[in-house]
Scaffold this motif. Structure first.
Motif, PDB file in Angstrom:
ATOM      1  N   PRO A 146       0.805  -1.238   0.000  1.00  0.00           N
ATOM      2  CA  PRO A 146       0.000   0.000   0.000  1.00  0.00           C
ATOM      3  C   PRO A 146       0.833   1.281   0.000  1.00  0.00           C
ATOM      4  N   PRO A 147       1.852   1.426   0.888  1.00  0.00           N
ATOM      5  CA  PRO A 147       2.654   2.656   0.814  1.00  0.00           C
ATOM      6  C   PRO A 147       3.453   2.780  -0.475  1.00  0.00           C
ATOM      7  N   ILE A 149       2.388   1.909  -3.410  1.00  0.00           N
ATOM      8  CA  ILE A 149       1.449   2.454  -4.398  1.00  0.00           C
ATOM      9  C   ILE A 149       1.342   3.968  -4.228  1.00  0.00           C
ATOM     10  N   ASN A 150       1.322   4.428  -2.988  1.00  0.00           N
ATOM     11  CA  ASN A 150       1.276   5.873  -2.743  1.00  0.00           C
ATOM     12  C   ASN A 150       2.547   6.559  -3.245  1.00  0.00           C
ATOM     13  N   VAL A 151       3.675   5.865  -3.136  1.00  0.00           N
ATOM     14  CA  VAL A 151       4.932   6.415  -3.666  1.00  0.00           C
ATOM     15  C   VAL A 151       4.851   6.553  -5.186  1.00  0.00           C
ATOM     16  N   ILE A 153       2.101   6.943  -6.910  1.00  0.00           N
ATOM     17  CA  ILE A 153       1.186   8.055  -7.191  1.00  0.00           C
ATOM     18  C   ILE A 153       1.948   9.379  -7.124  1.00  0.00           C
ATOM     19  N   ALA A 154       2.765   9.515  -6.073  1.00  0.00           N
ATOM     20  CA  ALA A 154       3.566  10.734  -5.940  1.00  0.00           C
ATOM     21  C   ALA A 154       4.541  10.877  -7.104  1.00  0.00           C
ATOM     22  N   THR A 200      -4.009   8.475 -10.942  1.00  0.00           N
ATOM     23  CA  THR A 200      -3.881   8.597  -9.484  1.00  0.00           C
ATOM     24  C   THR A 200      -5.112   8.124  -8.717  1.00  0.00           C
ATOM     25  N   GLY A 204      -4.993   5.222  -6.021  1.00  0.00           N
ATOM     26  CA  GLY A 204      -5.316   5.552  -4.637  1.00  0.00           C
ATOM     27  C   GLY A 204      -6.378   4.635  -4.071  1.00  0.00           C
ATOM     28  N   ALA A 207      -4.740   1.347  -3.271  1.00  0.00           N
ATOM     29  CA  ALA A 207      -3.962   1.434  -2.036  1.00  0.00           C
ATOM     30  C   ALA A 207      -4.871   1.366  -0.815  1.00  0.00           C
ATOM     31  N   ASN A 208      -6.001   2.070  -0.862  1.00  0.00           N
ATOM     32  CA  ASN A 208      -6.944   2.042   0.265  1.00  0.00           C
ATOM     33  C   ASN A 208      -7.518   0.643   0.470  1.00  0.00           C
ATOM     34  N   GLU A 211      -4.859  -1.545   2.051  1.00  0.00           N
ATOM     35  CA  GLU A 211      -4.675  -1.174   3.449  1.00  0.00           C
ATOM     36  C   GLU A 211      -5.765  -1.778   4.327  1.00  0.00           C
TER      37      GLU A 211
END
Length: 218
Positions: A146-147, A149-151, A153-154, A200, A204, A207-208, A211
């Motif tokens: 999950p984190p 995937i956020n990376v 996205i960034a 994104t 996102g 990722a949610n 999580e």
């Protein structure tokens, strides 16, 4: 305000979007490889490796991405390292910058694995590398994805910095279209934003979802 400006310039949007997606995929793959190595160094039993990895991570995480681009373009040539301005400069800078965040995410996942797992691995004679790859990392994957995937996205959004360094990605394409259609600047920028959201928002949501699954599994 002409609502057809986005549709009429769809090929230009798609050209920029393809390059943005390519930058994301190539830099993301490179950052994942380097980040895994740096994360392994951060939990290594060798103090020198831990110190190097910590310095690498903290330096890049706390430095603006734009400054890294300027460093690559203006400073590295003074040491004989000349990167071709454009795509490959963007790939190198985005990879280096993102790898620090990947390393930190992976390290957090490794630290989430119980200490007893590593001790048990050592007790049966596994080396540090064997313990990490066969025992610890497989267990850390659930909390790491999950984190990561956020990376990514960034990273997708960070590719916009390349627009200032001779890379015609999505933002650069939008800038050209805004110059060609000064009466429809707002719609042109809305079109750029929509293409970013195509990547994104689903990422996102994924990722949610992951999580929540990890939290339920715990």
């Amino acid at each position: 305000m002409d609502l057809s400006v986005v549709a009429d310039n769809l090929p230009a949007y798609l050209t920029g979007f393809r390059l943005t997606a390519q930058l994301t995929l190539v830099a993301g793959a490179g950052a994942l490889v380097i980040g895994l190595v740096v994360a392994a160094m951060r939990v290594s039993p060798l103090g020198s490796l831990r110190a190097f990895a910590a310095a690498y991570t903290e330096l890049l995480r706390n430095m603006p991405l734009t400054l890294i681009f300027f460093f690559a373009v203006l400073v590295l040539p003074q040491f004989g390292v000349i990167l071709p301005l454009g795509y490959w400069t963007a790939v190198v800078c985005l990879t280096a910058y993102t790898s620090a965040f990947v390393a930190e995410a992976v390290r957090s996942g490794i630290n989430a694995v119980g200490v007893g797992q590593a001790e048990a691995a050592r007790a049966i004679g596994l080396t540090f590398g064997q313990s990490l790859t066969t025992v610890i990392l497989p267990q850390a994957v659930r909390t790491v994805i999950p984190p990561l995937i956020n990376v990514i996205i960034a990273l997708t959004k960070n590719t916009s910095v390349a627009a200032g360094f001779a890379v015609v990605e999505l933002v650069a394409s939008g800038r050209r279209l805004a110059q060609q259609n000064p009466a429809d600047v707002v719609l042109v920028l809305v079109g750029v934003a929509l293409f970013y959201l195509v990547v994104t928002v689903p990422a996102g949501q994924l990722a949610n979802l992951l999580e929540r699954k990890v939290a339920f599994a715990r």
